[in-house]
Design a protein around this motif. Structure first.
Motif, PDB file in Angstrom:
ATOM      1  N   GLY A  27       3.681  -8.232  -5.176  1.00  0.00           N
ATOM      2  CA  GLY A  27       4.336  -8.117  -6.472  1.00  0.00           C
ATOM      3  C   GLY A  27       5.838  -7.994  -6.297  1.00  0.00           C
ATOM      4  O   GLY A  27       6.408  -8.496  -5.337  1.00  0.00           O
ATOM      5  N   HIS A  28       6.488  -7.298  -7.219  1.00  0.00           N
ATOM      6  CA  HIS A  28       7.940  -7.117  -7.141  1.00  0.00           C
ATOM      7  C   HIS A  28       8.265  -6.112  -6.037  1.00  0.00           C
ATOM      8  O   HIS A  28       7.684  -5.037  -5.986  1.00  0.00           O
ATOM      9  N   VAL A  29       9.196  -6.502  -5.194  1.00  0.00           N
ATOM     10  CA  VAL A  29       9.652  -5.634  -4.112  1.00  0.00           C
ATOM     11  C   VAL A  29      11.161  -5.509  -4.212  1.00  0.00           C
ATOM     12  O   VAL A  29      11.838  -6.400  -4.720  1.00  0.00           O
ATOM     13  N   GLU A  30      11.683  -4.394  -3.750  1.00  0.00           N
ATOM     14  CA  GLU A  30      13.128  -4.155  -3.780  1.00  0.00           C
ATOM     15  C   GLU A  30      13.709  -4.256  -2.391  1.00  0.00           C
ATOM     16  O   GLU A  30      13.048  -3.936  -1.405  1.00  0.00           O
ATOM     17  N   GLU A  31      14.969  -4.681  -2.330  1.00  0.00           N
ATOM     18  CA  GLU A  31      15.661  -4.757  -1.060  1.00  0.00           C
ATOM     19  C   GLU A  31      16.316  -3.417  -0.757  1.00  0.00           C
ATOM     20  O   GLU A  31      16.984  -2.830  -1.602  1.00  0.00           O
ATOM     21  N   PHE A  32      16.093  -2.944   0.453  1.00  0.00           N
ATOM     22  CA  PHE A  32      16.711  -1.730   0.958  1.00  0.00           C
ATOM     23  C   PHE A  32      17.160  -2.009   2.381  1.00  0.00           C
ATOM     24  O   PHE A  32      16.338  -2.371   3.224  1.00  0.00           O
ATOM     25  N   SER A  33      18.416  -1.875   2.638  1.00  0.00           N
ATOM     26  CA  SER A  33      18.968  -2.027   3.988  1.00  0.00           C
ATOM     27  C   SER A  33      18.528  -3.318   4.670  1.00  0.00           C
ATOM     28  O   SER A  33      18.140  -3.324   5.835  1.00  0.00           O
ATOM     29  N   GLY A  34      18.544  -4.416   3.933  1.00  0.00           N
ATOM     30  CA  GLY A  34      18.263  -5.718   4.512  1.00  0.00           C
ATOM     31  C   GLY A  34      16.806  -6.100   4.644  1.00  0.00           C
ATOM     32  O   GLY A  34      16.484  -7.141   5.209  1.00  0.00           O
ATOM     33  N   GLU A  35      15.895  -5.285   4.163  1.00  0.00           N
ATOM     34  CA  GLU A  35      14.483  -5.645   4.163  1.00  0.00           C
ATOM     35  C   GLU A  35      13.899  -5.293   2.812  1.00  0.00           C
ATOM     36  O   GLU A  35      14.500  -4.557   2.027  1.00  0.00           O
ATOM     37  N   TYR A  36      12.755  -5.846   2.517  1.00  0.00           N
ATOM     38  CA  TYR A  36      12.102  -5.565   1.244  1.00  0.00           C
ATOM     39  C   TYR A  36      11.055  -4.476   1.441  1.00  0.00           C
ATOM     40  O   TYR A  36      10.445  -4.369   2.504  1.00  0.00           O
ATOM     41  N   VAL A  37      10.832  -3.704   0.388  1.00  0.00           N
ATOM     42  CA  VAL A  37       9.806  -2.667   0.437  1.00  0.00           C
ATOM     43  C   VAL A  37       9.067  -2.645  -0.899  1.00  0.00           C
ATOM     44  O   VAL A  37       9.671  -2.746  -1.957  1.00  0.00           O
ATOM     45  N   SER A  38       7.748  -2.555  -0.802  1.00  0.00           N
ATOM     46  CA  SER A  38       6.914  -2.485  -1.993  1.00  0.00           C
ATOM     47  C   SER A  38       6.779  -1.036  -2.434  1.00  0.00           C
ATOM     48  O   SER A  38       7.090  -0.109  -1.684  1.00  0.00           O
ATOM     49  N   GLU A  39       6.279  -0.875  -3.616  1.00  0.00           N
ATOM     50  CA  GLU A  39       5.801   0.443  -4.025  1.00  0.00           C
ATOM     51  C   GLU A  39       4.537   0.717  -3.212  1.00  0.00           C
ATOM     52  O   GLU A  39       3.941  -0.205  -2.661  1.00  0.00           O
ATOM     53  N   PRO A  40       4.096   1.958  -3.108  1.00  0.00           N
ATOM     54  CA  PRO A  40       2.832   2.208  -2.412  1.00  0.00           C
ATOM     55  C   PRO A  40       1.703   1.408  -3.070  1.00  0.00           C
ATOM     56  O   PRO A  40       1.551   1.434  -4.293  1.00  0.00           O
ATOM     57  N   ILE A  41       0.975   0.664  -2.260  1.00  0.00           N
ATOM     58  CA  ILE A  41      -0.132  -0.127  -2.776  1.00  0.00           C
ATOM     59  C   ILE A  41      -1.398   0.219  -2.001  1.00  0.00           C
ATOM     60  O   ILE A  41      -1.333   0.658  -0.856  1.00  0.00           O
ATOM     61  N   PRO A  42      -2.568   0.020  -2.618  1.00  0.00           N
ATOM     62  CA  PRO A  42      -3.827   0.345  -1.935  1.00  0.00           C
ATOM     63  C   PRO A  42      -4.049  -0.570  -0.727  1.00  0.00           C
ATOM     64  O   PRO A  42      -3.937  -1.789  -0.832  1.00  0.00           O
ATOM     65  N   VAL A  43      -4.349   0.035   0.398  1.00  0.00           N
ATOM     66  CA  VAL A  43      -4.671  -0.701   1.620  1.00  0.00           C
ATOM     67  C   VAL A  43      -6.098  -0.309   1.990  1.00  0.00           C
ATOM     68  O   VAL A  43      -6.338   0.780   2.518  1.00  0.00           O
ATOM     69  N   SER A  44      -7.030  -1.204   1.705  1.00  0.00           N
ATOM     70  CA  SER A  44      -8.461  -0.912   1.922  1.00  0.00           C
ATOM     71  C   SER A  44      -8.764  -0.546   3.367  1.00  0.00           C
ATOM     72  O   SER A  44      -9.591   0.325   3.626  1.00  0.00           O
ATOM     73  N   ALA A  45      -8.104  -1.213   4.313  1.00  0.00           N
ATOM     74  CA  ALA A  45      -8.362  -0.946   5.725  1.00  0.00           C
ATOM     75  C   ALA A  45      -8.022   0.488   6.105  1.00  0.00           C
ATOM     76  O   ALA A  45      -8.563   1.029   7.063  1.00  0.00           O
ATOM     77  N   LEU A  46      -7.121   1.117   5.352  1.00  0.00           N
ATOM     78  CA  LEU A  46      -6.741   2.509   5.616  1.00  0.00           C
ATOM     79  C   LEU A  46      -7.370   3.485   4.628  1.00  0.00           C
ATOM     80  O   LEU A  46      -7.440   4.676   4.892  1.00  0.00           O
ATOM     81  N   GLY A  47      -7.763   2.995   3.472  1.00  0.00           N
ATOM     82  CA  GLY A  47      -8.309   3.871   2.453  1.00  0.00           C
ATOM     83  C   GLY A  47      -7.256   4.739   1.788  1.00  0.00           C
ATOM     84  O   GLY A  47      -7.555   5.822   1.303  1.00  0.00           O
ATOM     85  N   THR A  48      -6.015   4.257   1.764  1.00  0.00           N
ATOM     86  CA  THR A  48      -4.928   5.000   1.136  1.00  0.00           C
ATOM     87  C   THR A  48      -3.851   4.019   0.670  1.00  0.00           C
ATOM     88  O   THR A  48      -3.891   2.836   1.004  1.00  0.00           O
ATOM     89  N   ASP A  49      -2.895   4.516  -0.101  1.00  0.00           N
ATOM     90  CA  ASP A  49      -1.775   3.703  -0.567  1.00  0.00           C
ATOM     91  C   ASP A  49      -0.606   3.847   0.409  1.00  0.00           C
ATOM     92  O   ASP A  49      -0.314   4.957   0.860  1.00  0.00           O
ATOM     93  N   VAL A  50       0.045   2.721   0.720  1.00  0.00           N
ATOM     94  CA  VAL A  50       1.142   2.709   1.675  1.00  0.00           C
ATOM     95  C   VAL A  50       2.204   1.722   1.196  1.00  0.00           C
ATOM     96  O   VAL A  50       1.874   0.675   0.642  1.00  0.00           O
ATOM     97  N   GLU A  51       3.474   2.060   1.404  1.00  0.00           N
ATOM     98  CA  GLU A  51       4.554   1.100   1.166  1.00  0.00           C
ATOM     99  C   GLU A  51       4.468   0.037   2.251  1.00  0.00           C
ATOM    100  O   GLU A  51       4.146   0.341   3.399  1.00  0.00           O
ATOM    101  N   ILE A  52       4.798  -1.194   1.893  1.00  0.00           N
ATOM    102  CA  ILE A  52       4.811  -2.268   2.871  1.00  0.00           C
ATOM    103  C   ILE A  52       6.230  -2.817   2.961  1.00  0.00           C
ATOM    104  O   ILE A  52       6.842  -3.172   1.955  1.00  0.00           O
ATOM    105  N   PHE A  53       6.752  -2.855   4.189  1.00  0.00           N
ATOM    106  CA  PHE A  53       8.087  -3.366   4.469  1.00  0.00           C
ATOM    107  C   PHE A  53       7.976  -4.819   4.906  1.00  0.00           C
ATOM    108  O   PHE A  53       7.077  -5.167   5.674  1.00  0.00           O
ATOM    109  N   VAL A  54       8.903  -5.654   4.443  1.00  0.00           N
ATOM    110  CA  VAL A  54       8.913  -7.071   4.799  1.00  0.00           C
ATOM    111  C   VAL A  54      10.275  -7.393   5.397  1.00  0.00           C
ATOM    112  O   VAL A  54      11.305  -7.208   4.753  1.00  0.00           O
ATOM    113  N   GLU A  55      10.250  -7.885   6.643  1.00  0.00           N
ATOM    114  CA  GLU A  55      11.490  -8.210   7.359  1.00  0.00           C
ATOM    115  C   GLU A  55      11.633  -9.722   7.507  1.00  0.00           C
ATOM    116  O   GLU A  55      10.669 -10.405   7.848  1.00  0.00           O
TER     117      GLU A  55
END
Length: 147
Positions: A27-55
């Protein structure tokens, strides 16, 4: 993949613009210090919500590879992560083994086949390996363990 990074701070510096883009799968991600970061989203493999960074998304020659890896990773179930973690640390609860500081980064591997990979990093300081554990999912699906 880049070396392990520990707990990035999601704070804007004075030079960071309020740039947002949409990355399919996140979805919509914001740029922080040259990379994008999502809001915490559900990650089924972990069973919890985590921010995802995109470089490296903006400057990549094939940015369409990023959503494919993200969507593949997000479709994994918990058993895949349990098997990957057990290969390094033995059986146990995934979140206990990884610890409370989990980071997920999506980036193109600068070496070898140059695939887009999803890196899951856990920094459980109580674990026997003080540097923590890094599990890399090549193209979002094939776990490769690093510590």
């Amino acid at each position: 993949m880049s070396p392990m990074k520990w707990h990035r701070q999601k704070t804007k510096s004075a030079q960071d613009a309020a740039k947002t883009v949409e990355i399919p799968g996140l979805g919509h991600v914001e740029e922080f210090s040259g990379e994008y970061v999502s809001e915490p989203i559900p990650v089924s493999a972990l069973g919890t919500d985590v921010e995802i960074f995109v470089e490296g998304y903006d400057e990549d020659e094939r940015p369409q590879d990023f959503p494919a890896a993200i969507e593949t990773f997000l479709s994994l179930d918990r058993s895949v992560m349990e098997e990957a973690v057990a290969a390094v640390a033995g059986p146990g609860d995934v979140l206990e083994i990884l610890g409370p500081e989990i980071e997920i980064t999506v980036a193109r591997d600068p070496d070898g086949d140059r695939e887009v990979c999803v890196s899951v990093i856990g920094n459980n300081r109580d674990w026997e390996h003080p540097d923590g554990v890094q599990i890399i999912f090549r193209q979002g699906r094939e776990p490769d363990l690093r510590r």
